[in-house]
Scaffold this motif. Structure first.
Motif, PDB file in Angstrom:
ATOM      1  N   GLN A 134     -15.864 -14.832  32.007  1.00 35.44           N
ATOM      2  CA  GLN A 134     -16.846 -15.729  32.608  1.00 35.44           C
ATOM      3  C   GLN A 134     -17.866 -16.208  31.571  1.00 35.44           C
ATOM      4  OE1 GLN A 134     -18.493 -14.977  36.534  1.00 35.44           O
ATOM      5  NE2 GLN A 134     -17.088 -13.257  36.827  1.00 35.44           N
ATOM      6  N   HIS A 135     -18.307 -15.303  30.712  1.00 31.65           N
ATOM      7  CA  HIS A 135     -19.255 -15.670  29.658  1.00 31.65           C
ATOM      8  C   HIS A 135     -18.627 -16.696  28.723  1.00 31.65           C
ATOM      9  CE1 HIS A 135     -22.460 -15.274  26.729  1.00 31.65           C
ATOM     10  NE2 HIS A 135     -21.581 -14.989  25.799  1.00 31.65           N
ATOM     11  N   TRP A 136     -17.364 -16.503  28.369  1.00 33.58           N
ATOM     12  CA  TRP A 136     -16.637 -17.420  27.477  1.00 33.58           C
ATOM     13  C   TRP A 136     -16.516 -18.793  28.118  1.00 33.58           C
ATOM     14  CZ3 TRP A 136     -11.843 -19.939  27.833  1.00 33.58           C
ATOM     15  CH2 TRP A 136     -11.315 -20.431  26.641  1.00 33.58           C
ATOM     16  N   LEU A 137     -16.195 -18.825  29.407  1.00 32.95           N
ATOM     17  CA  LEU A 137     -16.070 -20.100  30.120  1.00 32.95           C
ATOM     18  C   LEU A 137     -17.399 -20.844  30.162  1.00 32.95           C
ATOM     19  CD1 LEU A 137     -13.825 -18.962  33.123  1.00 32.95           C
ATOM     20  CD2 LEU A 137     -13.133 -20.529  31.285  1.00 32.95           C
ATOM     21  N   ARG A 138     -18.475 -20.111  30.400  1.00 34.98           N
ATOM     22  CA  ARG A 138     -19.795 -20.752  30.436  1.00 34.98           C
ATOM     23  C   ARG A 138     -20.161 -21.322  29.061  1.00 34.98           C
ATOM     24  NH1 ARG A 138     -20.997 -16.490  34.187  1.00 34.98           N
ATOM     25  NH2 ARG A 138     -21.629 -15.123  32.483  1.00 34.98           N
TER      26      ARG A 138
ATOM     27  N   LEU B 218     -18.411 -25.060  31.045  1.00 28.39           N
ATOM     28  CA  LEU B 218     -17.917 -25.227  32.411  1.00 28.39           C
ATOM     29  C   LEU B 218     -19.025 -24.946  33.419  1.00 28.39           C
ATOM     30  CD1 LEU B 218     -15.207 -25.007  30.811  1.00 28.39           C
ATOM     31  CD2 LEU B 218     -14.246 -23.949  32.851  1.00 28.39           C
ATOM     32  N   SER B 219     -18.965 -25.647  34.527  1.00 26.67           N
ATOM     33  CA  SER B 219     -19.938 -25.466  35.594  1.00 26.67           C
ATOM     34  C   SER B 219     -19.706 -24.121  36.283  1.00 26.67           C
ATOM     35  CB  SER B 219     -19.814 -26.588  36.610  1.00 26.67           C
ATOM     36  OG  SER B 219     -18.548 -26.524  37.264  1.00 26.67           O
ATOM     37  N   SER B 220     -20.679 -23.694  37.063  1.00 27.90           N
ATOM     38  CA  SER B 220     -20.568 -22.427  37.789  1.00 27.90           C
ATOM     39  C   SER B 220     -19.373 -22.440  38.736  1.00 27.90           C
ATOM     40  CB  SER B 220     -21.852 -22.151  38.570  1.00 27.90           C
ATOM     41  OG  SER B 220     -22.945 -21.982  37.698  1.00 27.90           O
ATOM     42  N   SER B 221     -19.128 -23.583  39.385  1.00 30.14           N
ATOM     43  CA  SER B 221     -17.996 -23.679  40.316  1.00 30.14           C
ATOM     44  C   SER B 221     -16.658 -23.566  39.582  1.00 30.14           C
ATOM     45  CB  SER B 221     -18.065 -24.987  41.102  1.00 30.14           C
ATOM     46  OG  SER B 221     -17.988 -26.114  40.234  1.00 30.14           O
ATOM     47  N   SER B 222     -16.577 -24.173  38.380  1.00 29.31           N
ATOM     48  CA  SER B 222     -15.335 -24.095  37.602  1.00 29.31           C
ATOM     49  C   SER B 222     -15.113 -22.680  37.084  1.00 29.31           C
ATOM     50  CB  SER B 222     -15.396 -25.074  36.428  1.00 29.31           C
ATOM     51  OG  SER B 222     -15.406 -26.408  36.880  1.00 29.31           O
ATOM     52  N   VAL B 223     -16.194 -22.020  36.674  1.00 28.44           N
ATOM     53  CA  VAL B 223     -16.086 -20.635  36.216  1.00 28.44           C
ATOM     54  C   VAL B 223     -15.551 -19.763  37.342  1.00 28.44           C
ATOM     55  CG1 VAL B 223     -17.378 -18.593  35.465  1.00 28.44           C
ATOM     56  CG2 VAL B 223     -17.884 -20.826  34.454  1.00 28.44           C
ATOM     57  N   SER B 224     -16.091 -19.948  38.531  1.00 34.72           N
ATOM     58  CA  SER B 224     -15.638 -19.176  39.689  1.00 34.72           C
ATOM     59  C   SER B 224     -14.180 -19.499  40.014  1.00 34.72           C
ATOM     60  CB  SER B 224     -16.528 -19.493  40.888  1.00 34.72           C
ATOM     61  OG  SER B 224     -16.068 -18.829  42.044  1.00 34.72           O
ATOM     62  N   LYS B 225     -13.805 -20.761  39.889  1.00 35.05           N
ATOM     63  CA  LYS B 225     -12.440 -21.195  40.200  1.00 35.05           C
ATOM     64  C   LYS B 225     -11.420 -20.498  39.306  1.00 35.05           C
ATOM     65  CE  LYS B 225     -11.093 -25.297  38.871  1.00 35.05           C
ATOM     66  NZ  LYS B 225     -10.958 -26.773  38.792  1.00 35.05           N
ATOM     67  N   TYR B 226     -11.726 -20.410  38.005  1.00 39.39           N
ATOM     68  CA  TYR B 226     -10.793 -19.806  37.054  1.00 39.39           C
ATOM     69  C   TYR B 226     -10.868 -18.282  37.048  1.00 39.39           C
ATOM     70  CZ  TYR B 226      -9.907 -24.408  34.985  1.00 39.39           C
ATOM     71  OH  TYR B 226      -9.542 -25.722  34.780  1.00 39.39           O
ATOM     72  N   ALA B 227     -12.100 -17.752  37.013  1.00 44.81           N
ATOM     73  CA  ALA B 227     -12.274 -16.312  36.816  1.00 44.81           C
ATOM     74  C   ALA B 227     -12.053 -15.495  38.091  1.00 44.81           C
ATOM     75  CB  ALA B 227     -13.676 -16.032  36.267  1.00 44.81           C
ATOM     76  N   SER B 228     -12.244 -16.104  39.259  1.00 46.17           N
ATOM     77  CA  SER B 228     -12.134 -15.341  40.507  1.00 46.17           C
ATOM     78  C   SER B 228     -11.086 -15.904  41.459  1.00 46.17           C
ATOM     79  CB  SER B 228     -13.501 -15.301  41.212  1.00 46.17           C
ATOM     80  OG  SER B 228     -14.461 -14.662  40.397  1.00 46.17           O
TER      81      SER B 228
ATOM     82  N   SER C 228      -3.861 -23.216  34.687  1.00 48.96           N
ATOM     83  CA  SER C 228      -4.991 -23.485  33.794  1.00 48.96           C
ATOM     84  C   SER C 228      -5.865 -22.248  33.635  1.00 48.96           C
ATOM     85  CB  SER C 228      -5.842 -24.642  34.332  1.00 48.96           C
ATOM     86  OG  SER C 228      -5.132 -25.863  34.252  1.00 48.96           O
ATOM     87  N   ALA C 229      -6.007 -21.485  34.703  1.00 51.51           N
ATOM     88  CA  ALA C 229      -6.784 -20.249  34.623  1.00 51.51           C
ATOM     89  C   ALA C 229      -6.141 -19.266  33.647  1.00 51.51           C
ATOM     90  CB  ALA C 229      -6.904 -19.613  36.008  1.00 51.51           C
ATOM     91  N   VAL C 230      -4.822 -19.118  33.736  1.00 55.34           N
ATOM     92  CA  VAL C 230      -4.125 -18.200  32.834  1.00 55.34           C
ATOM     93  C   VAL C 230      -4.159 -18.730  31.402  1.00 55.34           C
ATOM     94  CG1 VAL C 230      -1.955 -17.008  32.341  1.00 55.34           C
ATOM     95  CG2 VAL C 230      -2.635 -17.424  34.712  1.00 55.34           C
ATOM     96  N   SER C 231      -3.958 -20.048  31.238  1.00 55.46           N
ATOM     97  CA  SER C 231      -4.006 -20.643  29.897  1.00 55.46           C
ATOM     98  C   SER C 231      -5.370 -20.408  29.255  1.00 55.46           C
ATOM     99  CB  SER C 231      -3.721 -22.150  29.963  1.00 55.46           C
ATOM    100  OG  SER C 231      -2.396 -22.400  30.328  1.00 55.46           O
ATOM    101  N   ASN C 232      -6.424 -20.611  30.042  1.00 54.26           N
ATOM    102  CA  ASN C 232      -7.769 -20.398  29.514  1.00 54.26           C
ATOM    103  C   ASN C 232      -8.000 -18.928  29.170  1.00 54.26           C
ATOM    104  OD1 ASN C 232      -9.673 -22.775  29.338  1.00 54.26           O
ATOM    105  ND2 ASN C 232      -8.785 -23.147  31.341  1.00 54.26           N
ATOM    106  N   TYR C 233      -7.434 -18.045  29.968  1.00 54.19           N
ATOM    107  CA  TYR C 233      -7.596 -16.618  29.664  1.00 54.19           C
ATOM    108  C   TYR C 233      -6.856 -16.260  28.377  1.00 54.19           C
ATOM    109  CZ  TYR C 233      -8.130 -11.616  30.338  1.00 54.19           C
ATOM    110  OH  TYR C 233      -8.471 -10.292  30.161  1.00 54.19           O
ATOM    111  N   ILE C 234      -5.700 -16.870  28.152  1.00 59.16           N
ATOM    112  CA  ILE C 234      -4.970 -16.648  26.899  1.00 59.16           C
ATOM    113  C   ILE C 234      -5.796 -17.150  25.716  1.00 59.16           C
ATOM    114  CG2 ILE C 234      -2.943 -17.335  25.552  1.00 59.16           C
ATOM    115  CD1 ILE C 234      -1.350 -17.355  28.161  1.00 59.16           C
ATOM    116  N   LYS C 235      -6.390 -18.326  25.867  1.00 52.44           N
ATOM    117  CA  LYS C 235      -7.247 -18.863  24.800  1.00 52.44           C
ATOM    118  C   LYS C 235      -8.412 -17.915  24.522  1.00 52.44           C
ATOM    119  CE  LYS C 235      -6.328 -23.675  26.129  1.00 52.44           C
ATOM    120  NZ  LYS C 235      -6.950 -24.897  26.709  1.00 52.44           N
TER     121      LYS C 235
END
Length: 249
Positions: free
Chosen positions: A11-15, A19-29, A76-83
């Protein structure tokens, strides 16, 4: 504990990426929980990028079966986590990069005559032994890319700074346009000639260490040259996506 720690850091990396709070929640949760529910796998608990790559392929298949088009939300969530895992682990470690350039030079020096280029597809790069995020690179592939480019910088063929004492030719370096650290995002291998640019040491260093507008200029020029080549080996990537891998805007 692993789950919570990785979730917080992701979540810290996404922020930090803006990314907006809603996008962070979308990917991380939200995406994570749907993947866990449907596939029984938490990407926060996987140990290596290769395990994450397998999950990414499964998620892409899952998305195709969904009645409502998720617009690649879960993949996209998994891709971002890989990054995230790839960048935070050892992206700044240049020791292996230096070893690779040395091996390429040694390979070129050992070729009395240029061997016939074999354009058969190669297997995906494997993780370096003992690493969960960093991939091996075949020096022969880098050497092939340099010989096919006739030892000329693919940004500017007039960039000739010195003669290599090993090859007795213009000194250039092999640069993976899609950085090898991101192999986990792709189904097909990226340690391929079609993904390797032959660059003078100045252009190569600028791409890694230069100010953003200069880096973007060079990456854009290489993308325009390599987009079609990448497509021939099954790699589809947009210009914006490539720049994001370099954290360049």
């Amino acid at each position: 504990m692993i789950y919570n720690d990785n979730n917080d850091r992701f979540q810290h990396w996404l922020r930090k990426k803006g990314l907006s709070s809603s996008s962070v929640s979308k990917y991380a949760s939200q995406s994570h929980n749907r993947i866990l529910k449907d596939l029984g796998v938490s990407f926060y608990e996987l140990d290596s990028v290769e395990q994450l790559n397998k999950l990414l392929l499964d998620v892409r298949k899952l998305e195709k079966l969904m009645e409502k088009d998720p617009r690649r939300m879960y993949s996209s969530a998994v891709s971002n986590y890989i990054k995230f895992q790839s960048e935070t682990a050892d992206f700044s470690n240049t020791l292996e990069d230096n070893k690779y350039e040395f091996r390429v030079e040694e390979t070129l020096a050992s070729w009395a005559n240029k061997p016939e280029y074999n354009n058969s597809p190669r297997p995906r790069a494997k993780l370096i032994e003992g690493s969960a995020t960093r991939y091996t690179r075949d020096a022969k592939v880098g050497a092939d890319a340099i010989t096919l480019s006739n030892y000329e910088c693919q940004i500017d063929s007039f960039h000739k700074f010195f003669i290599s004492r090993r090859t007795n030719k213009n000194y250039v370096e092999a640069h993976h346009l899609i950085p090898i650290v991101y192999q986990g995002i792709f189904e097909h291998g990226i340690d391929e000639v079609e993904n390797i640019a032959c660059l003078c040491p100045v252009c190569h260093s600028c791409i890694h260490y230069g100010v953003n507008h200069e880096r973007v200029h060079l990456i854009d020029r290489l993308y325009n040259k390599f987009q079609t080549k990448l497509y021939t080996i099954g790699i589809e990537i947009k210009q914006k996506e490539l720049l994001e891998l370099y954290q360049a805007k």
